[in-house]
Write an enzyme that holds these catalytic residues in place. Structure first.
Site, PDB file in Angstrom:
ATOM      1  CD  GLN A  35      -1.197  -0.354   3.257  1.00 36.40           C
ATOM      2  OE1 GLN A  35      -2.431  -0.270   3.477  1.00 36.40           O
ATOM      3  NE2 GLN A  35      -0.729  -0.085   4.855  1.00 36.40           N
ATOM      4  CG  HIS A  62      -2.412  -4.763   3.043  1.00 36.98           C
ATOM      5  ND1 HIS A  62      -3.693  -4.633   3.012  1.00 36.98           N
ATOM      6  CD2 HIS A  62      -2.922  -4.832   4.653  1.00 36.98           C
ATOM      7  CE1 HIS A  62      -5.016  -4.671   3.839  1.00 36.98           C
ATOM      8  NE2 HIS A  62      -4.281  -5.385   4.149  1.00 36.98           N
ATOM      9  CG  PHE A 112      -0.644  -3.997  10.552  1.00 39.44           C
ATOM     10  CD1 PHE A 112      -2.028  -5.016   8.959  1.00 39.44           C
ATOM     11  CD2 PHE A 112       0.013  -3.310  10.309  1.00 39.44           C
ATOM     12  CE1 PHE A 112      -1.971  -4.890   7.910  1.00 39.44           C
ATOM     13  CE2 PHE A 112       0.012  -3.371   8.017  1.00 39.44           C
ATOM     14  CZ  PHE A 112      -1.363  -3.812   7.347  1.00 39.44           C
ATOM     15  CD  GLU A 116      -2.347  -8.877   7.086  1.00 38.57           C
ATOM     16  OE1 GLU A 116      -2.024  -9.340   5.546  1.00 38.57           O
ATOM     17  OE2 GLU A 116      -3.388  -7.988   7.017  1.00 38.57           O
ATOM     18  CG  HIS A 120      -3.833 -13.481   5.090  1.00 41.84           C
ATOM     19  ND1 HIS A 120      -5.000 -13.443   4.086  1.00 41.84           N
ATOM     20  CD2 HIS A 120      -3.990 -11.795   5.192  1.00 41.84           C
ATOM     21  CE1 HIS A 120      -5.980 -12.688   4.237  1.00 41.84           C
ATOM     22  NE2 HIS A 120      -5.474 -11.411   4.959  1.00 41.84           N
TER      23      HIS A 120
END
Length: 237
Positions: A35, A62, A112, A116, A120
């Site tokens: 990003q 990101h 954050f 992630e 993921h």
């Protein structure tokens, strides 16, 4: 004898089931998503710089997201696996520089990165350290800001979408998907760049399927972070 055979078969079936439940390599490719911080910040929602300081004027990571060719994706594959700071402590300065958090209130990035990893990273065959290191290395390999600069595209101006796409495609050898958002004046701005990566997370590839996201106008702003006044709520800890 029959009893023993059936026990062996049951064990085998159980092993298969547990393998299926925790099969972490069941995906086709990755989206590697970066990003542009100035575009994240220049919206009505605004942003907060991380507690570790103002991010560089560069693309930031990101995430590295496993995907299926169908357009769907696996997520939260191991809900028991949470990120521990010790797993990435040797990369902390790289993480803070290349993968800053911009959400409010100001944070150090662990929340954050933990999100992630859980959503993921747990769906990949990589352990936490390898997952984050792989993403950091892909960012260096892509070097998006340099590709754009080489094509005469630098922050602080408006450019045609065509020229931005062309610069990235020529630099990487593959087309990227570009997502825009809208600034407080209603201008479309370059927000996120999706690049596809093979299952081994080492080579850029042509995207089997493109994500669905906010489109871009034919002309978009590539805003500069230096002109941006971010939210004062970054003082909140």
């Amino acid at each position: 004898m029959r009893g023993k055979v059936s026990i062996v078969i049951i064990l085998f079936v159980l092993q298969c089931l547990s393998f299926l439940c925790s099969s972490t390599q069941d995906f086709d490719f990755f989206y590697f998503v970066q990003q542009w911080p100035a575009s994240y910040c220049d919206t009505r929602r605004s942003c907060c710089y991380p507690t570790t300081g103002k991010p560089d004027e560069d693309f930031s990571i990101h995430g590295l997201w496993p995907n299926y060719n169908s357009g769907k994706w696996p997520q939260n594959c191991d809900s028991d696996s949470s990120l521990d700071k010790s797993q990435i402590s040797d990369m902390m300065s790289r993480m803070q520089k290349e993968w800053p958090t911009l959400a409010c209130p100001s944070r150090d990035g662990m929340a954050f990165w933990g999100h992630e990893w859980t959503k993921h990273g747990t769906c990949t065959p990589l352990d936490a350290h390898a997952y984050f290191e792989t993403a950091l290395d892909l960012k260096n390999k892509a070097n998006l800001l340099q590709l754009l600069r080489d094509a005469g595209i630098s922050p602080g101006k408006f450019y045609s979408m065509k020229s931005i796409k062309k610069a990235i495609e020529e630099g990487l050898g593959h087309e990227a998907y570009i997502e825009c958002n809208v600034d407080t004046q209603g201008n479309h701005q370059l927000y996120q760049v999706y690049v596809c990566v093979d299952k081994s997370a080492s080579n850029f590839i042509s995207c089997p399927i493109l994500p669905r996201g906010r489109g871009c106008g034919s002309t978009v702003e590539f805003p500069s972070l230096s002109n941006h006044h971010h939210s004062h709520s970054n003082q909140e800890l």
